[in-house]
Design an enzyme around this catalytic site. Structure first.
Site, PDB file in Angstrom:
ATOM      1  CB  SER A 115       3.342   3.496   9.159  1.00  0.00           C
ATOM      2  OG  SER A 115       2.455   3.032  10.160  1.00  0.00           O
ATOM      3  CG  HIS A 118       5.990   1.922   6.559  1.00  0.00           C
ATOM      4  ND1 HIS A 118       5.145   2.233   5.509  1.00  0.00           N
ATOM      5  CD2 HIS A 118       5.248   1.235   7.455  1.00  0.00           C
ATOM      6  CE1 HIS A 118       3.937   1.763   5.772  1.00  0.00           C
ATOM      7  NE2 HIS A 118       3.970   1.145   6.939  1.00  0.00           N
ATOM      8  CE  LYS A 133       4.187  -1.351   4.999  1.00  0.00           C
ATOM      9  NZ  LYS A 133       3.745  -2.723   5.305  1.00  0.00           N
TER      10      LYS A 133
END
Length: 419
Positions: free
Chosen positions: A206, A240, A269
């Protein structure tokens, strides 16, 4: 007696205060969050901070779904049906159907036997790794004769999941970041010393938006699987990646064309909701339901949140979701091209919505964040020790909800800051 006790505690509080001052002194404090008072109704919703409208370029909401009216409606319907909260842990008061529906849907989404939800992806990593490394009690038949190998830049939740297992030093190792050859070296070196092995990695790292070389990692794991009496499990945290990359939003597994043995993800997310999950074969999921402390002894997230996540999973496979995936990819490509044309460099060459603009100095990075905020943009500075010294960056995160003019205005802000 009470006063003496109070004085002793004061000495400890003084020690904590010194640590806070040390953190502040090296400019790595994180507690001074900006307070968001609400959002506008724009196509790309702006945060309202201190009464002013600010464009958000530091959110993990890659598909722009957290403000999607269909998710909000599904959240409201689930809350109306099941209540505002879960009431208790699942083995005590039972599972709400909306939670079980979500588990089945996320398992099908990833083509796995079954899935489990957790209060967060952090809680999922902590529990899954602990339970796969050691048994959940002294009576467990699962022993800790296992080699655990972790990528050097794995997320803190993976590090802590391994740490709480209290695993002996000689039974764990770190392979060089995104280096399948180094993983192969370690598995070869240790193959006669352990019954089984676990290889764990992020799918997307990330800080830089890098994709793990998952196909090559999978090949190494499969090559050495037979060298260990009980084989090797590949565990991937793709928090992610899922919903942000891959032609259909299946994340790094889809990009690389392989599957892990255990996949951990989040609804908080790209899916626009909240909470974590794990998917795997039925045996692993059944074992985790009997063993994972943050599942057994912790409430699941609110039923409304589960309802929103179910709707998000439905949307992503419909035309609306496909269009959002294309849009976030296009926005990412456009931002990268325009920033490079304007003379800026990136800390990594990534096609992920995370775009790390290299600055290289912690003070300048902090000043740039403040300057961009004065221009009504919310971005995040990433500095040492999260990244190496001299690799300080502004982590810009693109979303499908961003309009072209939003991106153009942000780039203009970067240009103005460099004059």
């Amino acid at each position: 007696m009470y006063n003496n006790s109070l004085m002793a505690r004061k000495a400890f509080f003084d020690l904590l205060q010194k640590e806070i001052e040390r953190i502040d002194g090296v400019k790595t404090s994180k507690r001074h969050e900006r307070i968001i008072e609400g959002f506008t109704k724009d196509p790309s919703p702006k945060a309202i901070i201190n009464g002013k409208q600010v464009s958000i370029f530091n959110s993990n909401d890659y598909l722009g779904l957290r403000h999607n009216p269909k998710l909000k409606e599904a959240e409201s319907e689930a809350s109306e049906k099941f209540g505002a909260g879960p009431g208790a842990v699942r083995f005590i008061s039972g599972s709400l159907k909306i939670h079980r529906d979500l588990e089945k849907k996320i398992a099908a989404f990833h083509k796995r036997d079954d899935g489990m939800i957790f209060s967060s992806a952090f809680a999922a990593n902590m529990a899954v790794l602990f339970c796969l490394i050691v048994g959940q009690s002294k009576d467990s038949v699962v022993d800790n004769d296992v080699l655990v190998l972790s990528d050097a830049l794995n997320h803190r939740s993976i590090i802590d999941g391994i740490r709480i297992a209290n695993h002996p030093k000689e039974k764990k190792g770190i392979f060089e970041h995104m280096n399948p050859d180094d993983l192969s070296r370690l598995l070869e070196q240790e193959k006669t010393k352990h019954k089984r092995a676990i290889v764990v990695t992020d799918g997307v790292f990330s800080m830089l938006g890098e994709f793990q070389k998952l196909k090559a990692i999978r090949e190494v794991v499969d090559k050495y699987d037979k060298e260990y009496e009980m084989g090797i499990l590949l565990v991937v945290d793709d928090a992610h990646g899922v919903g942000a990359c891959g032609q259909t939003g299946r994340g790094v597994e889809e990009v690389e064309g392989v599957q892990s043995d255990v996949l951990i993800g989040t609804f908080g997310k790209a899916f626009g909701a909240d909470g974590g999950y794990v998917v795997a074969n039925q045996t692993i999921i059944d074992y985790l339901r009997e063993s994972a402390a943050t599942y057994i002894y912790s409430n699941p997230f609110a039923p409304g949140t589960a309802g929103a996540a179910v709707k998000s999973l439905e949307l992503i496979d419909q035309q609306e979701g496909k269009d959002l995936l294309k849009r976030v990819a296009a926005n990412t490509k456009y931002f990268k091209e325009q920033m490079k044309a304007s003379g800026f460099t990136f800390a990594a060459d990534s096609s992920h919505p995370i775009q790390p603009v290299l600055i290289g100095d912690p003070v300048k990075t902090r000043e740039l964040v403040d300057f961009l905020f004065s221009k009504d943009f919310l971005v995040t500075n990433i500095s040492y020790p999260v990244v190496p010294k001299g690799a300080d960056e502004i982590r810009v995160q693109l979303s499908a909800s961003h309009q072209k003019e939003d991106i153009d205005y942000l780039i203009q802000g970067f240009i103005e800051s460099s004059k």
